[in-house]
Design a protein around this motif. Structure first.
Motif, PDB file in Angstrom:
ATOM      1  N   GLY A   6      24.086 101.405 -53.828  1.00  0.00           N
ATOM      2  CA  GLY A   6      25.231 101.810 -53.020  1.00  0.00           C
ATOM      3  C   GLY A   6      25.418 100.845 -51.857  1.00  0.00           C
ATOM      4  N   PRO A   7      26.402 101.071 -50.993  1.00  0.00           N
ATOM      5  CA  PRO A   7      27.401 102.149 -50.993  1.00  0.00           C
ATOM      6  C   PRO A   7      28.554 101.850 -51.948  1.00  0.00           C
ATOM      7  N   THR A   8      29.574 102.741 -51.941  1.00  0.00           N
ATOM      8  CA  THR A   8      30.739 102.583 -52.807  1.00  0.00           C
ATOM      9  C   THR A   8      31.795 101.755 -52.074  1.00  0.00           C
ATOM     10  N   ASN A   9      31.623 100.443 -52.123  1.00  0.00           N
ATOM     11  CA  ASN A   9      32.579  99.522 -51.485  1.00  0.00           C
ATOM     12  C   ASN A   9      33.528  98.972 -52.552  1.00  0.00           C
ATOM     13  N   VAL A  10      34.825  99.224 -52.350  1.00  0.00           N
ATOM     14  CA  VAL A  10      35.826  98.830 -53.342  1.00  0.00           C
ATOM     15  C   VAL A  10      36.613  97.597 -52.898  1.00  0.00           C
ATOM     16  N   ALA A  11      36.706  97.366 -51.593  1.00  0.00           N
ATOM     17  CA  ALA A  11      37.520  96.250 -51.095  1.00  0.00           C
ATOM     18  C   ALA A  11      37.126  94.898 -51.678  1.00  0.00           C
ATOM     19  N   PRO A  12      35.802  94.583 -51.832  1.00  0.00           N
ATOM     20  CA  PRO A  12      35.443  93.248 -52.359  1.00  0.00           C
ATOM     21  C   PRO A  12      36.054  92.959 -53.726  1.00  0.00           C
ATOM     22  N   ILE A  13      36.071  93.935 -54.628  1.00  0.00           N
ATOM     23  CA  ILE A  13      36.594  93.661 -55.963  1.00  0.00           C
ATOM     24  C   ILE A  13      38.116  93.564 -55.935  1.00  0.00           C
ATOM     25  N   ILE A  14      38.770  94.330 -55.055  1.00  0.00           N
ATOM     26  CA  ILE A  14      40.227  94.210 -54.922  1.00  0.00           C
ATOM     27  C   ILE A  14      40.586  92.817 -54.429  1.00  0.00           C
ATOM     28  N   ASN A  15      39.853  92.350 -53.419  1.00  0.00           N
ATOM     29  CA  ASN A  15      40.124  91.008 -52.881  1.00  0.00           C
ATOM     30  C   ASN A  15      39.859  89.923 -53.915  1.00  0.00           C
ATOM     31  N   ARG A  16      38.850  90.130 -54.744  1.00  0.00           N
ATOM     32  CA  ARG A  16      38.527  89.123 -55.764  1.00  0.00           C
ATOM     33  C   ARG A  16      39.656  89.013 -56.784  1.00  0.00           C
ATOM     34  N   VAL A  17      40.193  90.141 -57.229  1.00  0.00           N
ATOM     35  CA  VAL A  17      41.286  90.114 -58.201  1.00  0.00           C
ATOM     36  C   VAL A  17      42.574  89.612 -57.552  1.00  0.00           C
TER      37      VAL A  17
END
Length: 548
Positions: free
Chosen positions: A399-410
């Motif tokens: 964890g934790p549940t971090n979603v921003a990094p994958i959004i920024n990567r795409v």
């Protein structure tokens, strides 16, 4: 029948997404009855469509076209309710019920024209009142026409004031009957009216036949409903286009009253009608962009946080049971199986987040599940599933549940696509997660930035967690804003909890999570003024291999 204002409400029980048919309503008959004393209002299903209100008219012809999606393999029951509209009312609950009828869309489609009596709540006929529904298939064109008319020196039909003119436009159908397609507003006390510009689909105006005869009738409005006829003229859309082809060019017609023409020797006309604007606007569809070469670039992101439970346990959301695929696998198969049809090379980047990964077992929020950081793509959805299965035993859920990094990567390749100014690749990120987002502020900011790019985000909530934050990201209750208050340029997030579909057919989940993507694709490219490419030549289809 007393003076009244009519409107029709259309109710349907099933939604469908296949061929489109347009329906026109035409109530006929000279009698109708209101609700009797003590009679209960009929129970209405969800309202699908509503016509305009026509006042002081016992035999109204409604000009508004009601578009209903036609689904051949389903029975689609429809109800039509007719009301006497009360002044200022915004819903049928305030109006007087005049009658209703039921039929199926299949009946209307197969017969093209259905006339049925209107029935009261007690099942008895509402006098001699009937309702006629005509069906017409919508063609593939998406052209819209903007028209502006004015008139001058119209005949005066009023004794103590001037005429209150309005105009109706009719097209001639294949059965040689005239069908009302538009009615302008009434311009009070004016023999030289300028009507408001209006916009019609080319299909509504002339059934996409530019040579189809069009009839224009001009009336002097009367509150009794007995409007005085001023005159008429005919034309075609082709003639209208050619007559206004050059900038500032207008077209005009004599407005003729046949009775006056036949009786008066020196009769010339009852005024002049001028077409001041006739412009055609192409409204592109999702299919236009796909057929023009736009690819859907599909990326998968899987939640590997500890809240999913130990994969070795049968209670884990990541349990790899030989008896039944877990919810992550089910979502991958159903959603990914559709998306891969729109991707030419059938190769999909797949990432994980919230896990410790080998060899150093540091926490990562955007690692390639095939463990090849230089090439995170997997061959077809079956390759994504195979990589998921191989990856799971090698990582430690954390964890934790971090979603921003994958959004920024795409968002990085989406930003490069934006700079081309062409509709060649649109990114769709599928996030499969079991819990509450830990980096909510960063995720909101990332989504707001991505809303200005050719990109959509689908979030499937797995498990029974509280997904309130996910619904906030969806933006259905209002524009999503970043912590600094900047609003998203458009709604690009669709959130669906998997638990709502665990007992439904697999196709139900895919249909729901992908429902908004076509609109989002069109919305983005339209906002950038980007048209589809030329339709591609036919190529042999690539058949994906079966999922394991």
């Amino acid at each position: 029948m007393p003076s009244c204002a009519h409107s029709v409400f259309l109710h349907e029980r099933q939604q469908s997404q296949s061929r489109s048919w347009r329906q026109r309503l035409e109530q006929q008959g000279s009698q109708g009855q209101g609700r009797r004393a003590g009679e209960k209002r009929p129970q209405l299903r969800a309202q699908a469509e509503r016509t305009e209100v026509l006042r002081s008219c016992s035999s109204p012809v409604f000009s508004r076209v009601l578009a209903i999606e036609y689904f051949f393999e389903e029975k689609q029951p429809l109800q039509f309710h007719v009301f006497d509209a009360e002044d200022g009312a915004t819903s049928p609950s305030s109006d007087t019920f005049l009658g209703s009828t039921e039929c199926t869309l299949g009946q209307i489609v197969s017969q093209t024209k259905v006339t049925k009596p209107l029935l009261l709540k007690n099942g008895k006929t509402a006098g001699k009142s009937t309702i006629t529904i005509v069906a017409e298939e919508v063609s593939g064109t998406n052209d819209y026409v903007q028209l502006t008319f004015r008139a001058h020196k119209l005949d005066n039909k009023d004794l103590f004031s001037k005429s209150d003119p309005f105009m109706e436009i009719y097209k001639t159908n294949g059965d040689q009957n005239d069908q009302l397609v538009w009615r302008t507003e009434v311009v009070k006390n004016n023999l030289n009216p300028s009507w408001e510009p209006f916009r019609l689909s080319l299909h509504s105006l002339c059934s996409c036949d530019i040579h189809r005869p069009l009839k224009f009738l001009v009336y002097d409005y009367d509150s009794s409903g007995k409007h005085d006829f001023i005159g008429e003229f005919t034309s075609t859309f082709k003639e209208m286009q050619e007559g206004t082809a050059n900038p500032g060019q207008e077209m005009q017609w004599d407005c003729i009253n046949p009775k006056y023409r036949d009786k008066k020797k020196n009769y010339k006309s009852s005024g002049m009608v001028v077409l001041a604007q006739c412009t055609v606007e192409k409204v592109h569809t999702f299919l236009d962009y796909i057929m023009g070469g736009c690819q859907i670039s599909f990326t998968v992101a899987i939640d590997f946080t500890a809240s999913n439970g130990d994969p070795r346990s049968s209670q884990s959301l990541h349990c790899l049971s030989p008896r039944q695929p877990n919810h992550y696998l089910q979502a991958l198969r159903t959603v990914g199986g559709i998306c891969q049809d729109y991707d030419s090379d059938k190769r999909f980047p797949a990432f994980g987040f919230g896990a410790r990964i080998p060899p150093n077992f540091e926490v990562s929020h955007d690692f390639a599940i095939n463990f090849d950081p230089e090439n995170p793509e997997c061959e077809e959805i079956s390759g994504v599933i195979a990589s998921y299965r191989r990856c799971l035993p090698q990582i430690q859920l954390y964890g934790p549940t971090n979603v921003a990094p994958i959004i920024n990567r795409v968002a990085e390749p989406a930003q490069r696509e934006q700079s081309t100014g062409q509709a060649t690749k649109y990114s769709v990120l599928l996030v499969l997660t079991d819990g509450v987002v830990s980096d909510m502020a960063e995720t909101r900011a990332a989504i707001v930035r991505a809303s200005r790019l050719p990109m959509s985000i689908i979030i499937v909530g797995v498990g029974n967690a509280d997904f309130s934050d996910m619904r906030l990201l969806d933006g259905d209750d209002g524009p999503l804003r970043c912590p600094k208050g900047v609003a998203a340029a458009r709604d690009i997030v669709q959130f669906v909890p998997f638990r709502d579909f665990k007992d439904a057919a697999p196709s139900a989940l895919a249909k729901c999570v992908l429902a908004e993507v076509p609109r989002q694709v069109v919305e983005y490219y339209a906002s950038q003024g980007i048209s589809p490419g030329a339709p591609r030549p036919s190529t042999p289809a690539v058949t994906p291999s079966p999922s394991p």
